[in-house]
Scaffold this motif. Structure first.
Motif, PDB file in Angstrom:
ATOM      1  N   UNK A   3      11.387  -4.841   5.640  1.00 11.07           N
ATOM      2  CA  UNK A   3      11.322  -4.156   4.349  1.00 11.07           C
ATOM      3  C   UNK A   3      11.921  -4.964   3.192  1.00 11.07           C
ATOM      4  N   UNK A   4      13.107  -5.585   3.343  1.00 10.39           N
ATOM      5  CA  UNK A   4      13.642  -6.339   2.194  1.00 10.39           C
ATOM      6  C   UNK A   4      12.738  -7.502   1.770  1.00 10.39           C
ATOM      7  N   UNK A   5      12.181  -8.210   2.734  1.00 13.80           N
ATOM      8  CA  UNK A   5      11.286  -9.325   2.407  1.00 13.80           C
ATOM      9  C   UNK A   5       9.999  -8.810   1.774  1.00 13.80           C
ATOM     10  N   UNK A   6       9.508  -7.698   2.293  1.00 15.34           N
ATOM     11  CA  UNK A   6       8.291  -7.119   1.734  1.00 15.34           C
ATOM     12  C   UNK A   6       8.541  -6.589   0.325  1.00 15.34           C
ATOM     13  N   UNK A   7       9.705  -6.017   0.090  1.00 13.81           N
ATOM     14  CA  UNK A   7      10.039  -5.541  -1.258  1.00 13.81           C
ATOM     15  C   UNK A   7      10.062  -6.710  -2.241  1.00 13.81           C
ATOM     16  N   UNK A   8      10.633  -7.820  -1.835  1.00  6.72           N
ATOM     17  CA  UNK A   8      10.649  -9.012  -2.690  1.00  6.72           C
ATOM     18  C   UNK A   8       9.222  -9.478  -2.971  1.00  6.72           C
ATOM     19  N   UNK A   9       8.383  -9.462  -1.955  1.00  5.60           N
ATOM     20  CA  UNK A   9       6.991  -9.885  -2.103  1.00  5.60           C
ATOM     21  C   UNK A   9       6.244  -8.971  -3.073  1.00  5.60           C
ATOM     22  N   UNK A  10       6.419  -7.671  -2.931  1.00  7.98           N
ATOM     23  CA  UNK A  10       5.750  -6.733  -3.837  1.00  7.98           C
ATOM     24  C   UNK A  10       6.278  -6.871  -5.261  1.00  7.98           C
ATOM     25  N   UNK A  11       7.549  -7.165  -5.396  1.00  9.65           N
ATOM     26  CA  UNK A  11       8.133  -7.390  -6.722  1.00  9.65           C
ATOM     27  C   UNK A  11       7.496  -8.612  -7.374  1.00  9.65           C
ATOM     28  N   UNK A  19       0.561 -17.785 -11.198  1.00 10.80           N
ATOM     29  CA  UNK A  19       0.751 -18.630 -10.013  1.00 10.80           C
ATOM     30  C   UNK A  19       1.564 -17.889  -8.951  1.00 10.80           C
ATOM     31  N   UNK A  20       2.617 -17.214  -9.370  1.00 10.29           N
ATOM     32  CA  UNK A  20       3.433 -16.448  -8.414  1.00 10.29           C
ATOM     33  C   UNK A  20       2.644 -15.294  -7.823  1.00 10.29           C
ATOM     34  N   UNK A  21       1.797 -14.673  -8.626  1.00 15.18           N
ATOM     35  CA  UNK A  21       0.971 -13.571  -8.131  1.00 15.18           C
ATOM     36  C   UNK A  21       0.002 -14.075  -7.071  1.00 15.18           C
ATOM     37  N   UNK A  22      -0.620 -15.234  -7.303  1.00 14.03           N
ATOM     38  CA  UNK A  22      -1.533 -15.804  -6.309  1.00 14.03           C
ATOM     39  C   UNK A  22      -0.814 -16.118  -5.013  1.00 14.03           C
ATOM     40  N   UNK A  23       0.349 -16.722  -5.110  1.00 10.16           N
ATOM     41  CA  UNK A  23       1.127 -17.042  -3.913  1.00 10.16           C
ATOM     42  C   UNK A  23       1.553 -15.771  -3.174  1.00 10.16           C
ATOM     43  N   UNK A  24       2.014 -14.789  -3.911  1.00  6.87           N
ATOM     44  CA  UNK A  24       2.449 -13.534  -3.297  1.00  6.87           C
ATOM     45  C   UNK A  24       1.277 -12.798  -2.660  1.00  6.87           C
ATOM     46  N   UNK A  25       0.116 -12.863  -3.290  1.00 11.14           N
ATOM     47  CA  UNK A  25      -1.077 -12.228  -2.727  1.00 11.14           C
ATOM     48  C   UNK A  25      -1.455 -12.865  -1.403  1.00 11.14           C
ATOM     49  N   UNK A  26      -1.399 -14.173  -1.335  1.00  6.51           N
ATOM     50  CA  UNK A  26      -1.719 -14.869  -0.077  1.00  6.51           C
ATOM     51  C   UNK A  26      -0.722 -14.481   1.016  1.00  6.51           C
ATOM     52  N   UNK A  27       0.554 -14.421   0.668  1.00  2.00           N
ATOM     53  CA  UNK A  27       1.568 -14.033   1.658  1.00  2.00           C
ATOM     54  C   UNK A  27       1.415 -12.567   2.053  1.00  2.00           C
ATOM     55  N   UNK A  28       1.015 -11.718   1.116  1.00  2.00           N
ATOM     56  CA  UNK A  28       0.812 -10.306   1.421  1.00  2.00           C
ATOM     57  C   UNK A  28      -0.349 -10.131   2.396  1.00  2.00           C
ATOM     58  N   UNK A  29      -1.421 -10.871   2.199  1.00  2.00           N
ATOM     59  CA  UNK A  29      -2.552 -10.783   3.133  1.00  2.00           C
ATOM     60  C   UNK A  29      -2.105 -11.098   4.557  1.00  2.00           C
ATOM     61  N   UNK A  30      -1.272 -12.127   4.692  1.00  2.00           N
ATOM     62  CA  UNK A  30      -0.749 -12.481   6.013  1.00  2.00           C
ATOM     63  C   UNK A  30       0.160 -11.374   6.551  1.00  2.00           C
ATOM     64  N   UNK A  31       1.007 -10.841   5.690  1.00  2.00           N
ATOM     65  CA  UNK A  31       1.955  -9.811   6.114  1.00  2.00           C
ATOM     66  C   UNK A  31       1.238  -8.538   6.558  1.00  2.00           C
ATOM     67  N   UNK A  53       7.372  -0.574  -7.126  1.00  2.00           N
ATOM     68  CA  UNK A  53       7.285  -1.035  -5.736  1.00  2.00           C
ATOM     69  C   UNK A  53       6.954   0.146  -4.825  1.00  2.00           C
ATOM     70  N   UNK A  54       7.558   1.298  -5.075  1.00  2.00           N
ATOM     71  CA  UNK A  54       7.236   2.494  -4.286  1.00  2.00           C
ATOM     72  C   UNK A  54       5.761   2.844  -4.437  1.00  2.00           C
ATOM     73  N   UNK A  55       5.261   2.772  -5.658  1.00  2.00           N
ATOM     74  CA  UNK A  55       3.852   3.072  -5.917  1.00  2.00           C
ATOM     75  C   UNK A  55       2.942   2.084  -5.179  1.00  2.00           C
ATOM     76  N   UNK A  56       3.250   0.808  -5.276  1.00  2.00           N
ATOM     77  CA  UNK A  56       2.449  -0.221  -4.617  1.00  2.00           C
ATOM     78  C   UNK A  56       2.486  -0.045  -3.099  1.00  2.00           C
ATOM     79  N   UNK A  57       3.642   0.325  -2.557  1.00  2.42           N
ATOM     80  CA  UNK A  57       3.742   0.584  -1.118  1.00  2.42           C
ATOM     81  C   UNK A  57       2.832   1.742  -0.719  1.00  2.42           C
ATOM     82  N   UNK A  58       2.777   2.786  -1.529  1.00  4.97           N
ATOM     83  CA  UNK A  58       1.898   3.930  -1.239  1.00  4.97           C
ATOM     84  C   UNK A  58       0.438   3.524  -1.269  1.00  4.97           C
TER      85      UNK A  58
END
Length: 89
Positions: A3-11, A19-31, A53-58
């Motif tokens: 959860x803490x790593x995923x929260x950082x990723x969603x943030x 650029x950060x959004x693209x990188x985070x999106x790629x990591x999110x797909x893997x996660x 972050x709560x909204x995005x998690x939902x």
């Protein structure tokens, strides 16, 4: 993903840096392929500090609904109601 790593990723997905959004999106797909990520999303739905972050998690949980384990699907309505009762914003 925990959860803490995923929260950082969603943030990072919420940052104004493309650029950060693209990188985070790629990591999110893997996660999202990892089975423990669904549990981490439930934790974030209930406990993330930022409402965005709560909204995005939902939203991500809804997207993963067909892939969730049956026991989590059975508990999800209760967890969502509990999260909504806690929501201040």
């Amino acid at each position: 993903m925990a959860a803490p790593a995923l929260e950082q990723l969603l943030t990072e997905l919420l940052e104004p840096d493309s650029a950060r959004i693209r990188q985070a999106t790629a990591r999110l797909r893997e996660a999202l392929e990892e089975p423990e990520t669904s549990g981490a999303l439930v934790v974030l739905l209930r406990e993330a500090e930022k409402p965005e972050v709560r909204h995005l998690a939902a939203v991500l949980l809804r997207k993963l609904l067909r892939k969730l384990p049956q026991d989590l699907i059975d508990r999800l309505p209760h967890l969502v109601v509990e999260a909504l009762e806690r929501e201040e914003q």
